[in-house]
Scaffold this motif. Sequence first.
Motif, PDB file in Angstrom:
ATOM      1  N   THR A  80      12.017 -15.609   2.914  1.00  0.00           N
ATOM      2  CA  THR A  80      12.638 -14.409   1.862  1.00  0.00           C
ATOM      3  C   THR A  80      13.043 -14.958   0.941  1.00  0.00           C
ATOM      4  O   THR A  80      12.131 -14.130  -0.545  1.00  0.00           O
ATOM      5  CB  THR A  80      13.884 -13.926   3.066  1.00  0.00           C
ATOM      6  OG1 THR A  80      13.628 -14.124   4.283  1.00  0.00           O
ATOM      7  CG2 THR A  80      14.264 -12.654   1.655  1.00  0.00           C
ATOM      8  N   ALA A  81      13.674 -15.591   0.374  1.00  0.00           N
ATOM      9  CA  ALA A  81      13.427 -16.050  -1.024  1.00  0.00           C
ATOM     10  C   ALA A  81      12.611 -16.471  -1.917  1.00  0.00           C
ATOM     11  O   ALA A  81      11.527 -16.509  -1.450  1.00  0.00           O
ATOM     12  CB  ALA A  81      14.333 -17.059  -1.220  1.00  0.00           C
ATOM     13  N   GLY A  82      12.338 -15.237  -3.327  1.00  0.00           N
ATOM     14  CA  GLY A  82      11.193 -15.356  -4.195  1.00  0.00           C
ATOM     15  C   GLY A  82      10.344 -13.734  -3.438  1.00  0.00           C
ATOM     16  O   GLY A  82       9.254 -13.501  -3.981  1.00  0.00           O
ATOM     17  N   GLU A  83      10.703 -13.674  -2.204  1.00  0.00           N
ATOM     18  CA  GLU A  83      10.223 -12.091  -2.494  1.00  0.00           C
ATOM     19  C   GLU A  83      10.639 -10.666  -3.353  1.00  0.00           C
ATOM     20  O   GLU A  83      12.016 -10.320  -3.093  1.00  0.00           O
ATOM     21  CB  GLU A  83       9.728 -11.690  -0.576  1.00  0.00           C
ATOM     22  CG  GLU A  83       9.392 -13.033   0.468  1.00  0.00           C
ATOM     23  CD  GLU A  83       7.505 -12.975  -0.435  1.00  0.00           C
ATOM     24  OE1 GLU A  83       7.081 -11.352  -0.465  1.00  0.00           O
ATOM     25  OE2 GLU A  83       7.258 -13.416   0.695  1.00  0.00           O
ATOM     26  N   ASP A  84      10.143  -9.922  -2.778  1.00  0.00           N
ATOM     27  CA  ASP A  84      10.540  -8.894  -3.315  1.00  0.00           C
ATOM     28  C   ASP A  84      11.389  -8.300  -2.265  1.00  0.00           C
ATOM     29  O   ASP A  84      10.999  -7.892  -0.972  1.00  0.00           O
ATOM     30  CB  ASP A  84       9.772  -7.732  -3.652  1.00  0.00           C
ATOM     31  CG  ASP A  84      10.297  -6.293  -4.558  1.00  0.00           C
ATOM     32  OD1 ASP A  84      10.136  -6.251  -5.954  1.00  0.00           O
ATOM     33  OD2 ASP A  84      10.114  -5.480  -4.259  1.00  0.00           O
ATOM     34  N   LEU A  85      12.338  -7.165  -2.747  1.00  0.00           N
ATOM     35  CA  LEU A  85      13.351  -6.763  -1.671  1.00  0.00           C
ATOM     36  C   LEU A  85      12.656  -5.650  -0.651  1.00  0.00           C
ATOM     37  O   LEU A  85      12.725  -5.498   0.299  1.00  0.00           O
ATOM     38  CB  LEU A  85      14.877  -6.100  -2.018  1.00  0.00           C
ATOM     39  CG  LEU A  85      15.448  -5.675  -1.026  1.00  0.00           C
ATOM     40  CD1 LEU A  85      16.512  -6.132  -0.240  1.00  0.00           C
ATOM     41  CD2 LEU A  85      16.764  -5.160  -1.762  1.00  0.00           C
ATOM     42  N   GLY A  86      11.927  -5.238  -1.732  1.00  0.00           N
ATOM     43  CA  GLY A  86      10.974  -3.964  -0.971  1.00  0.00           C
ATOM     44  C   GLY A  86       9.878  -4.072  -0.506  1.00  0.00           C
ATOM     45  O   GLY A  86       9.640  -3.524   1.248  1.00  0.00           O
ATOM     46  N   THR A  87       9.582  -5.916  -0.262  1.00  0.00           N
ATOM     47  CA  THR A  87       8.653  -5.942   0.744  1.00  0.00           C
ATOM     48  C   THR A  87       9.125  -6.851   2.017  1.00  0.00           C
ATOM     49  O   THR A  87       9.390  -6.599   2.926  1.00  0.00           O
ATOM     50  CB  THR A  87       7.853  -7.798   0.512  1.00  0.00           C
ATOM     51  OG1 THR A  87       7.574  -7.168  -1.057  1.00  0.00           O
ATOM     52  CG2 THR A  87       7.144  -8.140   0.581  1.00  0.00           C
ATOM     53  N   VAL A  88      11.049  -7.371   2.432  1.00  0.00           N
ATOM     54  CA  VAL A  88      11.468  -7.707   3.244  1.00  0.00           C
ATOM     55  C   VAL A  88      12.022  -6.578   4.005  1.00  0.00           C
ATOM     56  O   VAL A  88      12.325  -6.890   5.254  1.00  0.00           O
ATOM     57  CB  VAL A  88      12.856  -8.200   2.437  1.00  0.00           C
ATOM     58  CG1 VAL A  88      13.557  -8.547   3.661  1.00  0.00           C
ATOM     59  CG2 VAL A  88      12.635  -9.776   1.483  1.00  0.00           C
ATOM     60  N   LEU A  89      12.056  -5.307   3.574  1.00  0.00           N
ATOM     61  CA  LEU A  89      12.269  -4.399   3.703  1.00  0.00           C
ATOM     62  C   LEU A  89      11.494  -3.253   4.646  1.00  0.00           C
ATOM     63  O   LEU A  89      11.707  -2.529   4.392  1.00  0.00           O
ATOM     64  CB  LEU A  89      13.864  -3.401   3.261  1.00  0.00           C
ATOM     65  CG  LEU A  89      14.691  -4.270   2.360  1.00  0.00           C
ATOM     66  CD1 LEU A  89      15.607  -3.193   1.742  1.00  0.00           C
ATOM     67  CD2 LEU A  89      15.691  -4.687   3.788  1.00  0.00           C
ATOM     68  N   ASP A  90      10.539  -3.865   4.509  1.00  0.00           N
ATOM     69  CA  ASP A  90       9.049  -3.081   4.827  1.00  0.00           C
ATOM     70  C   ASP A  90       9.151  -1.919   3.668  1.00  0.00           C
ATOM     71  O   ASP A  90       8.801  -0.592   4.852  1.00  0.00           O
ATOM     72  CB  ASP A  90       8.470  -3.151   5.892  1.00  0.00           C
ATOM     73  CG  ASP A  90       7.542  -2.350   6.988  1.00  0.00           C
ATOM     74  OD1 ASP A  90       6.261  -2.506   5.583  1.00  0.00           O
ATOM     75  OD2 ASP A  90       7.407  -1.510   7.367  1.00  0.00           O
ATOM     76  N   GLU A  91       9.429  -1.367   2.607  1.00  0.00           N
ATOM     77  CA  GLU A  91       9.684  -0.595   1.989  1.00  0.00           C
ATOM     78  C   GLU A  91       8.905  -0.546   0.292  1.00  0.00           C
ATOM     79  O   GLU A  91       8.446  -1.480   0.008  1.00  0.00           O
ATOM     80  CB  GLU A  91      10.941   0.071   1.599  1.00  0.00           C
ATOM     81  CG  GLU A  91      11.784   0.403   2.492  1.00  0.00           C
ATOM     82  CD  GLU A  91      13.331   0.369   2.273  1.00  0.00           C
ATOM     83  OE1 GLU A  91      14.124   0.540   3.750  1.00  0.00           O
ATOM     84  OE2 GLU A  91      13.908   0.394   1.208  1.00  0.00           O
TER      85      GLU A  91
END
Length: 334
Positions: free
Chosen positions: A39-50
């Motif tokens: 998860t670290a390094g990813e965009d929060l929107g990508t993590v939330l599928d938004e």
Amino acid sequence: MTTSVVLIGLGATGRAIASSLRRRDDIEIIGAADSNPATAGEDLGTVLDESEHGVTVVASPSELPVADLAVIATTSDLRQVAGTILPLLELGYNVLSICEELGYPWRSHPDIARRLDATAKAHGVTVAGGGANPGVLMDTLPLLLSTLTQRARTVRIRRRTDMSPYSGILPKFGLGLTVADFDDARRRGDVVGHHGFAESIEALATGLGWRLDTIEIGEPTPGKVRASGQICAINHGARGLIDGEAVIDLEIMFALFDPSDDVSAGDEYQIVGDDQTIDLRSDVGFDSFRSTVAAAVNSAAAVVEAPPGLLSMGDLSARAIASKGRRTRLATIH
């Protein structure tokens, strides 16, 4: 006024809280941290599928930007969470955590409670344990219901709750194990059941003006076993005693319900008073996952505006929580 927020912990509950906070018109998420290397390094929107992007998830809370509030959704163990909270308080963050043991730790973890309270007051910020249970369902709600009787004598609560949204924490309940494996895991300390009974009981007793002699927390036990031999429900309970009498009696069935089961989710409250008995029943129950997310999200801005120190959900203004909880953007983030 917009409250700037950073998130710590992006498991199932943390992600649900994040998605809900992003729909608030009075909240701006400016940072997020998660120890999972995937998860670290990813965009929060990508993590939330938004589709809304712009916040990069970092690996450590120490890398987060300064914000009004830090929302922590990591572990139930207050000793571990305190190690995250204290540096945040010293940096001037208000802190809201769904750690069950933070719900009302004055009796269960007195040294940690005093340190958190003193540190928060020294830096003019607030730290609060905010969630459904502890927080609302087995402490603040029955305390509110007790106002309908002039003198409460006993409180009895029975909850049956669906655990299917909590895939990441099912092992601590022993769901899916055989009875033999459950017994082995419990002896090893791998099956612990519900964190937070002591905190709920003490918060409720304090609100009622009761001085408990002791709090007894039982062992989690299998409640239902499917034909396959796998446990699909466990029971766990606790009691607060005065002069040997259980004046507070709590029990929860944690289950993976199936339509064919002869039992389903539901909640039952009974408060026996001098003048009347208060009974509250729900045939569908209060969904633990959704209620935890809602309680945390609705409390976020209220925590920032609360007096400095260590507070519980019962200390926060119900009016402030309810009014802040309505500040949701009409446009849904896709």
